[in-house]
Design a protein around this motif. Structure first.
Motif, PDB file in Angstrom:
ATOM      1  N   ALA A 121       0.831  -1.211   0.000  1.00 37.51           N
ATOM      2  CA  ALA A 121       0.000   0.000   0.000  1.00 37.51           C
ATOM      3  C   ALA A 121       0.861   1.255   0.000  1.00 37.51           C
ATOM      4  CB  ALA A 121      -0.938   0.003   1.205  1.00 37.51           C
ATOM      5  N   GLN A 122       2.089   1.161   0.494  1.00 36.95           N
ATOM      6  CA  GLN A 122       2.979   2.313   0.575  1.00 36.95           C
ATOM      7  C   GLN A 122       3.880   2.448  -0.654  1.00 36.95           C
ATOM      8  OE1 GLN A 122       3.312   2.132   5.478  1.00 36.95           O
ATOM      9  NE2 GLN A 122       5.163   2.242   4.261  1.00 36.95           N
ATOM     10  N   ARG A 123       3.642   1.596  -1.661  1.00 32.54           N
ATOM     11  CA  ARG A 123       4.515   1.589  -2.834  1.00 32.54           C
ATOM     12  C   ARG A 123       3.709   1.817  -4.107  1.00 32.54           C
ATOM     13  NH1 ARG A 123       9.378  -1.024  -3.575  1.00 32.54           N
ATOM     14  NH2 ARG A 123      10.601  -1.386  -1.677  1.00 32.54           N
ATOM     15  N   ASP A 124       4.323   2.507  -5.070  1.00 29.34           N
ATOM     16  CA  ASP A 124       3.731   2.606  -6.394  1.00 29.34           C
ATOM     17  C   ASP A 124       3.748   1.216  -7.033  1.00 29.34           C
ATOM     18  OD1 ASP A 124       4.104   2.766  -9.421  1.00 29.34           O
ATOM     19  OD2 ASP A 124       3.450   4.803  -8.965  1.00 29.34           O
ATOM     20  N   PRO A 125       2.595   0.678  -7.432  1.00 31.67           N
ATOM     21  CA  PRO A 125       2.583  -0.704  -7.922  1.00 31.67           C
ATOM     22  C   PRO A 125       3.275  -0.893  -9.262  1.00 31.67           C
ATOM     23  CG  PRO A 125       0.407   0.297  -8.143  1.00 31.67           C
ATOM     24  CD  PRO A 125       1.240   1.257  -7.339  1.00 31.67           C
ATOM     25  N   ILE A 126       3.277   0.122 -10.126  1.00 31.92           N
ATOM     26  CA  ILE A 126       3.935  -0.030 -11.428  1.00 31.92           C
ATOM     27  C   ILE A 126       5.445  -0.109 -11.239  1.00 31.92           C
ATOM     28  CG2 ILE A 126       4.310   1.015 -13.686  1.00 31.92           C
ATOM     29  CD1 ILE A 126       1.549   2.329 -13.412  1.00 31.92           C
ATOM     30  N   TRP A 141       1.458  -1.522  10.268  1.00 31.60           N
ATOM     31  CA  TRP A 141       0.925  -1.253  11.610  1.00 31.60           C
ATOM     32  C   TRP A 141       1.094   0.205  12.001  1.00 31.60           C
ATOM     33  CZ3 TRP A 141       4.424   0.952  14.817  1.00 31.60           C
ATOM     34  CH2 TRP A 141       5.788   0.780  14.496  1.00 31.60           C
ATOM     35  N   ASN A 142       1.973   0.945  11.316  1.00 28.06           N
ATOM     36  CA  ASN A 142       2.334   2.310  11.725  1.00 28.06           C
ATOM     37  C   ASN A 142       1.519   3.315  10.917  1.00 28.06           C
ATOM     38  OD1 ASN A 142       3.584   4.781  12.258  1.00 28.06           O
ATOM     39  ND2 ASN A 142       5.593   3.823  12.521  1.00 28.06           N
ATOM     40  N   ALA A 143       0.461   3.846  11.540  1.00 31.13           N
ATOM     41  CA  ALA A 143      -0.449   4.745  10.821  1.00 31.13           C
ATOM     42  C   ALA A 143       0.263   5.999  10.332  1.00 31.13           C
ATOM     43  CB  ALA A 143      -1.615   5.128  11.735  1.00 31.13           C
ATOM     44  N   GLY A 147       0.297   8.690   1.870  1.00 33.21           N
ATOM     45  CA  GLY A 147      -1.047   8.925   1.374  1.00 33.21           C
ATOM     46  C   GLY A 147      -1.971   7.727   1.494  1.00 33.21           C
ATOM     47  N   VAL A 148      -1.678   6.819   2.428  1.00 32.48           N
ATOM     48  CA  VAL A 148      -2.505   5.625   2.602  1.00 32.48           C
ATOM     49  C   VAL A 148      -3.690   5.954   3.498  1.00 32.48           C
ATOM     50  CG1 VAL A 148      -2.578   3.257   3.477  1.00 32.48           C
ATOM     51  CG2 VAL A 148      -0.506   4.108   2.334  1.00 32.48           C
ATOM     52  N   PRO A 149      -4.923   5.794   3.008  1.00 34.49           N
ATOM     53  CA  PRO A 149      -6.098   5.941   3.885  1.00 34.49           C
ATOM     54  C   PRO A 149      -6.148   4.751   4.839  1.00 34.49           C
ATOM     55  CG  PRO A 149      -6.780   5.226   1.700  1.00 34.49           C
ATOM     56  CD  PRO A 149      -5.302   5.454   1.628  1.00 34.49           C
ATOM     57  N   TRP A 150      -5.841   4.979   6.103  1.00 37.62           N
ATOM     58  CA  TRP A 150      -5.477   3.896   7.000  1.00 37.62           C
ATOM     59  C   TRP A 150      -6.549   2.815   7.115  1.00 37.62           C
ATOM     60  CZ3 TRP A 150      -0.991   2.375   7.766  1.00 37.62           C
ATOM     61  CH2 TRP A 150      -0.661   1.499   8.817  1.00 37.62           C
ATOM     62  N   LYS A 151      -7.798   3.203   7.213  1.00 36.66           N
ATOM     63  CA  LYS A 151      -8.851   2.205   7.363  1.00 36.66           C
ATOM     64  C   LYS A 151      -9.107   1.432   6.076  1.00 36.66           C
ATOM     65  CE  LYS A 151     -11.220   4.385  11.234  1.00 36.66           C
ATOM     66  NZ  LYS A 151     -12.512   4.914  11.768  1.00 36.66           N
ATOM     67  N   ARG A 152      -8.506   1.869   4.976  1.00 37.82           N
ATOM     68  CA  ARG A 152      -8.673   1.201   3.691  1.00 37.82           C
ATOM     69  C   ARG A 152      -7.370   0.555   3.218  1.00 37.82           C
ATOM     70  NH1 ARG A 152     -12.557  -0.507   1.494  1.00 37.82           N
ATOM     71  NH2 ARG A 152     -12.258   0.333  -0.610  1.00 37.82           N
ATOM     72  N   ARG A 153      -6.394   0.453   4.109  1.00 36.02           N
ATOM     73  CA  ARG A 153      -5.081  -0.011   3.666  1.00 36.02           C
ATOM     74  C   ARG A 153      -5.110  -1.455   3.163  1.00 36.02           C
ATOM     75  NH1 ARG A 153      -5.222  -0.360   9.166  1.00 36.02           N
ATOM     76  NH2 ARG A 153      -4.084  -2.034  10.261  1.00 36.02           N
ATOM     77  N   ARG A 154      -5.977  -2.299   3.730  1.00 36.18           N
ATOM     78  CA  ARG A 154      -6.039  -3.683   3.255  1.00 36.18           C
ATOM     79  C   ARG A 154      -6.557  -3.745   1.824  1.00 36.18           C
ATOM     80  NH1 ARG A 154      -6.923  -3.518   8.586  1.00 36.18           N
ATOM     81  NH2 ARG A 154      -5.856  -5.078   9.904  1.00 36.18           N
ATOM     82  N   ALA A 155      -7.592  -2.957   1.543  1.00 39.60           N
ATOM     83  CA  ALA A 155      -8.117  -2.916   0.177  1.00 39.60           C
ATOM     84  C   ALA A 155      -7.088  -2.330  -0.783  1.00 39.60           C
ATOM     85  CB  ALA A 155      -9.410  -2.094   0.142  1.00 39.60           C
TER      86      ALA A 155
END
Length: 274
Positions: free
Chosen positions: A88-93, A118-120, A127-135
């Motif tokens: 989630a913290q990385r550009d996928p391309i 684990w570190n909000a 730019g990770v929306p924390w509650k949506r990080r799994r998605a």
């Protein structure tokens, strides 16, 4: 049973390519390295270790893909994995190309252990929306799979979107994606949908969780996936227990230190358990 090792590799520890070479020479099957891009100094998230303050190595981790590339060129057999990478913290391309490049250099020996983080505060800086990080992590992995497997790849999702594109190199084969995390319905649904295995951190509670993971895989219409207890502090009884559950690989924790600290632990594990 195959045994691997993991170390919190930093700029102060034994170099990971040296660790990979020494682990392979002793007969270990895999080496996994963790990821933290940075650690914000001011934060509210409590340390996952249960300590009052976060151990210093969290802010000093090496980039795992770069470190594993160095390990790839000095080894021949050992699996080289991330444990864990935070998609989630990385550009996928960009990450898809980096992983594919690493797998080419390693001759198809890469395993991608991933997690949600684990570190909000760390996630917020990406730019990770924390509650949506799994998605978000799920979409990033699915998008990377498209880039790895299709000559003209495209993806449209909530967090990732790109038009039909060319992206080479491709991995030498399927890069296994192993999901780390505590057992639960959300994790197991993700493992069953797009994972190739489960990395239970520490390995506690595996026996009780196996029926739930098996049901999740069956509901998804696929066979049971491998379970790889990760970061385990071993004992003969513990490894026998895992073997009795049908587990075929366990990743053992070695201390984050220099050669004089790490090599004796490797020798101890090799002489006692290999």
């Amino acid at each position: 049973m195959r045994l691997g090792v993991t170390m919190f590799a930093t700029d102060l520890t034994m170099a990971p390519h040296e660790l990979a070479r020494e682990a392979e020479a002793r007969g270990f099957a895999s080496l996994y390295l963790p990821e933290h891009t940075h650690i914000p100094v001011s934060r509210a998230t409590p340390p996952p270790t249960g300590d009052d303050t976060l151990p210093g190595e969290y802010g000093r981790t090496l980039d795992p893909l770069v470190a594993l590339a160095a390990a790839a060129v000095v080894t021949d057999r050992i699996t080289l994995g991330t444990g864990i990478l935070l998609p989630a913290q990385r550009d996928p391309i960009v990450t898809a190309k980096a992983v594919a490049t690493l797998d080419r250099l390693a001759g198809g020996r890469v395993a991608l252990g991933v997690g949600y983080g684990w570190n909000a505060e760390e996630g917020a800086d990406h730019g990770v929306p924390w509650k949506r990080r799994r998605a978000m992590a799920r979409e990033h992995v699915l998008a990377m799979r498209e880039l790895w497997t299709r000559d003209e790849a495209s993806f449209t999702g909530e967090f990732v979107s790109f038009e039909p594109s060319w992206s080479w190199p491709k991995p030498r084969g399927r890069v296994p994606v192993l999901l780390g995390g505590a057992p639960g319905p959300t994790l197991f649904a993700h493992v069953a949908e797009y994972g190739d295995g489960w990395l239970p951190i520490g390995g506690a509670g595996v026996r009780e969780a196996l029926p739930r993971l098996r049901r999740a895989c069956a509901d998804a219409g696929r066979p049971m996936v491998p379970v790889v207890p990760f970061g385990t502090l071993p004992s003969a009884a513990k490894l026998d227990h895992y073997a009795s559950l049908g587990i075929e690989e366990v990743v053992l924790r070695v201390p984050a230190g220099g050669r004089d600290t790490v090599l004796p632990r490797l020798d101890e594990y090799a002489s006692s358990y290999l």
